[in-house]
Design a protein around this motif. Structure first.
Motif, short mmCIF file in Angstrom:
data_model
loop_
_atom_site.label_atom_id
_atom_site.label_comp_id
_atom_site.label_asym_id
_atom_site.label_seq_id
_atom_site.Cartn_x
_atom_site.Cartn_y
_atom_site.Cartn_z
N ARG A 117 35.34 45.96 49.22
CA ARG A 117 35.32 45.72 50.70
C ARG A 117 34.43 44.85 51.05
O ARG A 117 34.66 44.04 52.12
N LEU A 118 33.27 44.81 50.41
CA LEU A 118 32.17 43.97 51.07
C LEU A 118 32.59 42.74 50.70
O LEU A 118 32.33 41.77 51.46
N LEU A 119 33.27 42.15 49.61
CA LEU A 119 33.65 41.04 49.20
C LEU A 119 34.54 40.40 50.38
O LEU A 119 34.43 39.37 50.98
N LYS A 120 35.54 41.24 50.74
CA LYS A 120 36.53 40.70 51.65
C LYS A 120 35.80 40.47 53.02
O LYS A 120 36.20 39.99 53.87
N ALA A 121 34.93 41.42 53.59
CA ALA A 121 34.29 41.22 54.95
C ALA A 121 33.29 40.05 54.85
O ALA A 121 33.30 39.43 55.85
N GLN A 146 37.14 39.19 39.47
CA GLN A 146 38.55 39.08 38.57
C GLN A 146 39.70 39.72 39.55
O GLN A 146 40.71 39.40 39.89
N ARG A 147 39.29 41.23 39.97
CA ARG A 147 40.14 42.01 40.71
C ARG A 147 40.68 41.56 41.99
O ARG A 147 41.84 41.65 42.29
N VAL A 148 39.75 40.99 42.56
CA VAL A 148 39.93 40.57 44.18
C VAL A 148 40.43 39.06 44.03
O VAL A 148 40.61 38.47 45.32
N GLY A 149 40.76 38.55 42.83
CA GLY A 149 41.07 37.32 43.02
C GLY A 149 40.24 35.81 42.72
O GLY A 149 40.74 34.77 42.73
N TYR A 150 39.05 36.04 42.64
CA TYR A 150 38.12 34.91 42.38
C TYR A 150 38.26 34.12 41.27
O TYR A 150 38.69 34.90 40.18
N SER A 151 38.09 32.78 41.19
CA SER A 151 38.53 31.92 40.02
C SER A 151 37.08 31.58 39.51
O SER A 151 36.39 30.96 39.98
N PRO A 152 37.06 31.69 38.05
CA PRO A 152 35.85 31.04 37.52
C PRO A 152 35.72 29.44 37.80
O PRO A 152 36.87 28.83 37.55
N VAL A 153 34.64 28.83 37.87
CA VAL A 153 34.75 27.32 38.38
C VAL A 153 33.56 26.64 37.56
O VAL A 153 33.55 25.53 37.59
N GLY A 154 32.55 27.47 37.12
CA GLY A 154 31.55 26.67 36.22
C GLY A 154 30.65 27.74 35.34
O GLY A 154 30.77 29.03 35.66
N LEU A 155 30.00 27.13 34.73
CA LEU A 155 28.99 27.87 34.06
C LEU A 155 27.58 27.28 33.90
O LEU A 155 27.72 25.79 33.67
N LEU A 156 26.60 27.73 34.06
CA LEU A 156 25.27 27.09 34.11
C LEU A 156 24.27 27.89 33.28
O LEU A 156 24.10 29.26 33.38
N HIS A 157 23.78 27.20 32.51
CA HIS A 157 22.79 27.45 31.59
C HIS A 157 21.47 27.14 31.89
O HIS A 157 21.12 26.51 32.77
N GLY A 158 20.21 28.23 31.70
CA GLY A 158 18.84 27.95 31.98
C GLY A 158 18.35 28.56 33.18
O GLY A 158 17.04 28.63 33.29
N PHE A 210 30.05 30.91 37.65
CA PHE A 210 30.05 30.77 39.24
C PHE A 210 31.67 30.70 39.41
O PHE A 210 32.43 30.60 38.67
N TYR A 211 31.97 31.52 40.67
CA TYR A 211 33.21 31.67 41.13
C TYR A 211 33.42 31.31 42.51
O TYR A 211 32.53 30.97 43.45
N LEU A 212 34.87 30.93 42.58
CA LEU A 212 35.08 30.53 43.94
C LEU A 212 36.31 31.27 44.53
O LEU A 212 37.08 32.02 43.83
N CYS A 213 35.98 31.73 45.80
CA CYS A 213 36.82 32.78 46.79
C CYS A 213 38.33 32.43 46.51
O CYS A 213 38.63 31.20 46.91
N PRO A 214 39.20 33.10 46.50
CA PRO A 214 40.66 33.06 46.40
C PRO A 214 40.98 32.25 47.83
O PRO A 214 42.15 31.54 47.82
N ASN A 215 40.45 32.69 48.85
CA ASN A 215 40.86 32.15 50.22
C ASN A 215 40.11 30.91 50.69
O ASN A 215 40.09 30.72 51.57
N ALA A 216 39.46 30.18 49.72
CA ALA A 216 38.71 29.02 50.10
C ALA A 216 39.78 28.10 50.66
O ALA A 216 40.89 27.89 50.26
#
Length: 158
Positions: free
Chosen positions: A91-95, A121-133, A142-148
């Protein structure tokens, strides 16, 4: 029982006076981390916090900022340990998505944070990257919102 809103969960913008209650449900802040407490206070004062609460008090919060390449970024999602696995995080993510004013909305979590990865994953965010350090031995996903709203083609005027 209200099937649309079990437990009468309300999500609202936090104000400066809410920071202490949020620090009390934040596992890191409650363990005595002064830096986290200061961050929660600053986020509340800046108006960056959405607060989830019911009649018992605060259950969780999210922080939305625009410091990530001027795009929306969910800096923090925290749900009280006693309120987890009850839909508060979703609910917080959707809001937060609804409150975001930029075309894209990102968030991130450590590779070790499996509950957050599953929620995203359950709310549909897509993985878009990985950062080390950032955290030694625990990369940041890192994830991108499905409604972007990716920028569309520029239309020339006639």
């Amino acid at each position: 029982m209200d099937l649309e809103n079990p437990g009468r969960l309300v999500i609202r913008h936090a104000d400066a006076s809410d920071w202490l209650g949020l620090a009390g449900i934040d596992a890191v802040a409650a363990s005595g981390d002064d830096a986290r407490r200061a961050s929660i206070r600053r986020w509340c004062e800046q108006g960056s916090v959405l607060l989830a609460e019911d009649a018992s008090g605060p259950l969780g919060y999210s922080v939305l900022e625009y410091t990530f390449f001027e795009q929306g970024f969910i800096t923090m999602v925290m749900v009280a340990p006693t309120a987890r696995r009850r839909g508060v995080g979703a609910r917080l993510l959707k809001a937060t998505e609804a409150a975001c004013t930029s075309p894209k909305l990102f968030t991130s979590t450590n590779v070790s944070n499996h509950p957050m990865q599953l929620l995203l994953q359950r709310v549909g965010y897509s993985p878009v990257g990985l950062l080390h350090g950032l955290d030694e031995g625990d990369p940041e996903l890192f994830y991108l919102c499905p409604n972007a709203q990716p920028p569309g083609p520029v239309k020339a005027e006639d």
